[in-house]
Design an enzyme around this catalytic site. Sequence first.
Site, PDB file in Angstrom:
ATOM      1  N   HIS A 131      -9.545   1.277   4.498  1.00  0.00           N
ATOM      2  CA  HIS A 131      -8.280   1.454   5.208  1.00  0.00           C
ATOM      3  C   HIS A 131      -8.489   2.397   6.401  1.00  0.00           C
ATOM      4  CE1 HIS A 131      -4.160   2.546   6.152  1.00  0.00           C
ATOM      5  NE2 HIS A 131      -3.841   1.393   5.599  1.00  0.00           N
ATOM      6  N   GLU A 154      -6.827   4.759   7.491  1.00  0.00           N
ATOM      7  CA  GLU A 154      -6.575   6.180   7.222  1.00  0.00           C
ATOM      8  C   GLU A 154      -7.767   6.825   6.528  1.00  0.00           C
ATOM      9  OE1 GLU A 154      -2.780   5.686   5.302  1.00  0.00           O
ATOM     10  OE2 GLU A 154      -1.922   5.082   7.215  1.00  0.00           O
ATOM     11  N   ASN A 190       0.879  -1.168   0.000  1.00  0.00           N
ATOM     12  CA  ASN A 190       0.000   0.000   0.000  1.00  0.00           C
ATOM     13  C   ASN A 190       0.916   1.217   0.000  1.00  0.00           C
ATOM     14  OD1 ASN A 190      -1.775   2.061   0.432  1.00  0.00           O
ATOM     15  ND2 ASN A 190      -2.347   1.448   2.519  1.00  0.00           N
ATOM     16  N   TRP A 191       1.043   1.819  -1.162  1.00  0.00           N
ATOM     17  CA  TRP A 191       1.984   2.944  -1.289  1.00  0.00           C
ATOM     18  C   TRP A 191       1.456   4.240  -0.684  1.00  0.00           C
ATOM     19  CZ3 TRP A 191       4.707   2.919  -6.781  1.00  0.00           C
ATOM     20  CH2 TRP A 191       5.581   1.825  -6.831  1.00  0.00           C
ATOM     21  N   LYS A 192       0.172   4.232  -0.304  1.00  0.00           N
ATOM     22  CA  LYS A 192      -0.446   5.450   0.262  1.00  0.00           C
ATOM     23  C   LYS A 192      -0.205   6.634  -0.689  1.00  0.00           C
ATOM     24  CE  LYS A 192      -0.093   3.286   4.718  1.00  0.00           C
ATOM     25  NZ  LYS A 192       0.034   3.399   6.175  1.00  0.00           N
ATOM     26  N   GLY A 239       2.268   2.564  11.221  1.00  0.00           N
ATOM     27  CA  GLY A 239       2.929   3.842  10.973  1.00  0.00           C
ATOM     28  C   GLY A 239       4.081   4.112  11.928  1.00  0.00           C
ATOM     29  N   SER A 244       3.244  -2.293  10.253  1.00  0.00           N
ATOM     30  CA  SER A 244       4.694  -2.273  10.490  1.00  0.00           C
ATOM     31  C   SER A 244       5.375  -3.600  10.151  1.00  0.00           C
ATOM     32  CB  SER A 244       5.007  -1.881  11.933  1.00  0.00           C
ATOM     33  OG  SER A 244       4.431  -0.634  12.239  1.00  0.00           O
ATOM     34  N   GLU A 251      -5.480  -4.910  10.221  1.00  0.00           N
ATOM     35  CA  GLU A 251      -4.479  -3.880  10.508  1.00  0.00           C
ATOM     36  C   GLU A 251      -4.801  -3.197  11.828  1.00  0.00           C
ATOM     37  OE1 GLU A 251      -2.600  -2.799   6.348  1.00  0.00           O
ATOM     38  OE2 GLU A 251      -3.866  -1.218   7.147  1.00  0.00           O
ATOM     39  N   GLY A 274       2.829  -1.068   4.267  1.00  0.00           N
ATOM     40  CA  GLY A 274       2.938   0.348   3.924  1.00  0.00           C
ATOM     41  C   GLY A 274       4.363   0.728   3.567  1.00  0.00           C
TER      42      GLY A 274
HETATM   43  P1  13P Z   1       3.027   0.335   7.691  1.00  0.00           P
HETATM   44  O1  13P Z   1       3.443  -0.975   7.061  1.00  0.00           O
HETATM   45  O2  13P Z   1       3.803   1.502   7.195  1.00  0.00           O
HETATM   46  O3  13P Z   1       2.939   0.237   9.183  1.00  0.00           O
HETATM   47  O4  13P Z   1       1.548   0.616   7.181  1.00  0.00           O
HETATM   48  C1  13P Z   1       0.596  -0.348   7.349  1.00  0.00           C
HETATM   49  C2  13P Z   1      -0.567  -0.010   6.495  1.00  0.00           C
HETATM   50  O5  13P Z   1      -1.305   0.907   6.770  1.00  0.00           O
HETATM   51  C3  13P Z   1      -0.726  -0.768   5.241  1.00  0.00           C
HETATM   52  O6  13P Z   1      -1.971  -0.559   4.699  1.00  0.00           O
END
Ligand code: 13P
Length: 255
Positions: free
Chosen positions: A94, A96, A7-9, A170, A212, A164, A233
């Site tokens: 998600h 976020e 997930n590149w956000k 994060g 993470s 998640e 992420g």
């Molecule tokens: P991280 O892997 O950066 O903790 O993010 C997790 C995430 O939100 C994947 O969708």
Amino acid sequence: MKFIIGNWKMYPSSLKEAKFIFGGIKKVARGVTRAKVVLCVPALFVAPLVVLGGKSKMSVGGQNCHKDDEGARTGEISSRALKSTGATYVILGHSERRAMGETNADIAEKTVGALRNKLITILCVGEKERDEHGGYFTEVSNQLRASLALFPRNASKQLIVAYEPIWAIGSSAKRVATPADFREMSILIRRYLAEHFGKKAAFAIPVLYGGSVDDLNAEGFLREAEADGFLIGRVSLNPEKFGEVIRLANSVKPR
Ligand code: 13P
């Protein structure tokens, strides 16, 4: 088959960098037979990265979509448009996006649009905090029940669930979740999926861990907790580390 989904956000901030990272991951994914690699990228990058992927077995997905196929919805992206650019997956729900006000009811409607346009839904669930009394089980069950309310019983092959825990996501994560934390929750998730889709279909739905994950902790989740893969992420933007996770997943016997 293990699913290693990035997930590149909202990263990276240029197409040039996106192509560079994608190219690095494509190299590692070559020859991988027991892991499916999917990169859910900013919508603008879907089409060019699908072209760059060419005949590789890597897939590209979006990170959200609108429930409708078209309309006067300034700034929104429909699942039909995503599909037309070559996406085959979409992340829905998600944390976020939930934090931006997206509700389970919104997510349920989006799953219908995704299905209509033959996109596989990667549904995210996860609790904000862990309390001593196990309230987080209820929180996740409620998310599953409400987000899958419109998901047909015969469409289980179009669904992936990613657990998640928000407290483990994060750079400000309180602590990393352990394989035991995931294992416990994955049992609850599969129990719910069995109620909704029937036992046999539920068994085949991939249940991924996200929060993470990196090249150092991935193995524990795969081996001890039998995760069907990961939604990753930050590390999915690092071809070397992400590549190591892909290699690990490829070395583990499927469930
Ligand atoms: P991280 O892997 O950066 O903790 O993010 C997790 C995430 O939100 C994947 O969708």
